[in-house]
Enzyme design. Structure first.
Site, PDB file in Angstrom:
ATOM      1  N   LYS A  93     -10.587  -8.519 -10.518  1.00  0.00           N
ATOM      2  CA  LYS A  93     -10.529  -7.059 -10.476  1.00  0.00           C
ATOM      3  C   LYS A  93      -9.803  -6.618 -11.730  1.00  0.00           C
ATOM      4  O   LYS A  93      -8.614  -6.881 -11.908  1.00  0.00           O
ATOM      5  CB  LYS A  93      -9.791  -6.566  -9.234  1.00  0.00           C
ATOM      6  CG  LYS A  93      -9.710  -5.037  -9.175  1.00  0.00           C
ATOM      7  CD  LYS A  93      -8.744  -4.542  -8.113  1.00  0.00           C
ATOM      8  CE  LYS A  93      -8.515  -3.046  -8.276  1.00  0.00           C
ATOM      9  NZ  LYS A  93      -7.435  -2.542  -7.401  1.00  0.00           N
ATOM     10  N   GLY A 154      -2.183   4.826  -4.622  1.00  0.00           N
ATOM     11  CA  GLY A 154      -1.023   5.066  -3.774  1.00  0.00           C
ATOM     12  C   GLY A 154      -0.780   6.510  -3.396  1.00  0.00           C
ATOM     13  O   GLY A 154       0.232   6.833  -2.768  1.00  0.00           O
ATOM     14  N   ALA A 181      -8.752   2.775  -4.378  1.00  0.00           N
ATOM     15  CA  ALA A 181      -7.514   3.526  -4.623  1.00  0.00           C
ATOM     16  C   ALA A 181      -7.567   4.944  -4.091  1.00  0.00           C
ATOM     17  O   ALA A 181      -8.599   5.614  -4.125  1.00  0.00           O
ATOM     18  CB  ALA A 181      -7.161   3.562  -6.112  1.00  0.00           C
ATOM     19  N   GLY A 182      -6.411   5.386  -3.594  1.00  0.00           N
ATOM     20  CA  GLY A 182      -6.223   6.771  -3.177  1.00  0.00           C
ATOM     21  C   GLY A 182      -6.539   7.076  -1.731  1.00  0.00           C
ATOM     22  O   GLY A 182      -6.284   8.185  -1.266  1.00  0.00           O
ATOM     23  N   ASN A 203      -4.609  -0.532  -0.101  1.00  0.00           N
ATOM     24  CA  ASN A 203      -3.411  -1.332   0.159  1.00  0.00           C
ATOM     25  C   ASN A 203      -2.306  -0.472   0.753  1.00  0.00           C
ATOM     26  O   ASN A 203      -1.867  -0.666   1.883  1.00  0.00           O
ATOM     27  CB  ASN A 203      -2.949  -1.993  -1.139  1.00  0.00           C
ATOM     28  CG  ASN A 203      -1.835  -3.020  -0.949  1.00  0.00           C
ATOM     29  OD1 ASN A 203      -1.496  -3.740  -1.871  1.00  0.00           O
ATOM     30  ND2 ASN A 203      -1.255  -3.137   0.238  1.00  0.00           N
ATOM     31  N   THR A 204      -1.866   0.523  -0.015  1.00  0.00           N
ATOM     32  CA  THR A 204      -0.674   1.289   0.352  1.00  0.00           C
ATOM     33  C   THR A 204      -0.800   1.964   1.716  1.00  0.00           C
ATOM     34  O   THR A 204       0.158   1.976   2.501  1.00  0.00           O
ATOM     35  CB  THR A 204      -0.389   2.351  -0.720  1.00  0.00           C
ATOM     36  OG1 THR A 204      -0.347   1.732  -2.003  1.00  0.00           O
ATOM     37  CG2 THR A 204       0.937   3.044  -0.459  1.00  0.00           C
TER      38      THR A 204
END
Length: 253
Positions: A93, A154, A181-182, A203-204
């Site tokens: 990635k 995040g 993301a996001g 992830n976050t």
């Protein structure tokens, strides 16, 4: 499910391995989400050593190393080569960060690194924006997957530009696309999949939830629901109401 460099994933969810309160919570989150891919950075792995690497392998899913935290093509290329040796995979990635506040990718550094890594036999998963021109250049460089952001990493904002993501899907019908993301809620995951995307990566939103395991399961269900909805053929959006009850048989007074 779409083919990712010759590999068909059995679940559209990809999950990162950072920020979890404990290794045990992380393992259970992966199990409950059904994620088919774990993303791992060398910087994250460095804190756990061989034990962390074996724990990731024990999940029995695909490992996608990343170049998180790299701010130049040279740094990303070096990190990718280290990751290939350490994790024994040519998947990478690719992240080349251009802005400290938004963590937006550097399009010039990203393309430079992608060209070099594709030429060197890597199977590159580039973290990019929804810019169609950049996407086309990445595909020309040899990338067979694109990973446009939903929102800044995040941030939990969801899909900031649904139009851009939708048009990217239309422009590249044969390229696997992953919203990366996001994402902050399972509904964001469902929305991404409803647009016809092939997977999501986050992830976050899971790792920082009060109950990461429950949130992981919710995201897994959201991604599956969105994928099923896209395959079912959603009804068209209409400007006016349309009654669901037929006029035939109605009593006329």
């Amino acid at each position: 499910m779409r083919d990712f460099y010759g590999t068909v994933l059995d679940n559209p969810m990809m999950l990162g391995t950072a920020r979890f309160p404990s290794p045990q919570v992380m393992q259970e989150a992966f199990r409950q989400s059904g994620a088919s891919v774990a993303t791992v950075s060398l910087r994250r792995e460095g804190g756990g050593g061989e034990a962390f690497r074996e724990m990731i392998r024990s999940l029995g899913i695909h490992v996608l190393p990343n170049t998180a935290g790299c701010h130049s093509a040279r740094e990303a290329i070096t990190t990718a080569h280290m990751a290939r040796e350490y994790f024994d995979t040519d998947w990478i990635k690719l992240e080349v960060i251009g802005d400290e506040n938004t963590l937006q990718p550097d399009p010039f550094g990203l393309l430079e690194a992608a060209k070099a890594l594709c030429a060197d036999g890597f199977k590159v998963f580039p973290y990019t924006t929804e810019d169609q021109v950049l996407a086309a250049r990445l595909v020309e460089a040899g990338c067979r997957v694109l990973m446009p952001w939903g929102a800044p990493i995040g941030s939990g904002q969801g899909l900031n530009n649904p139009y851009g993501l939708r048009t990217l899907r239309t422009a590249f019908p044969d390229i696997p696309l992953v919203v990366d993301a996001g994402l902050g809620l399972p509904s964001h995951a469902a929305q991404a999949m409803e647009l016809g995307y092939d997977a999501i990566l986050l992830n976050t939103a899971v790792a920082e939830a009060q109950d990461p395991v429950a949130m992981a399961r919710a995201f897994g269900m959201g991604a599956q629901a969105g994928m099923l909805a896209a395959g079912a053929g959603p009804m068209p959006v209409r400007e006016m109401a349309q009654p669901s009850t037929p006029v035939i048989g109605r009593a006329w007074l």
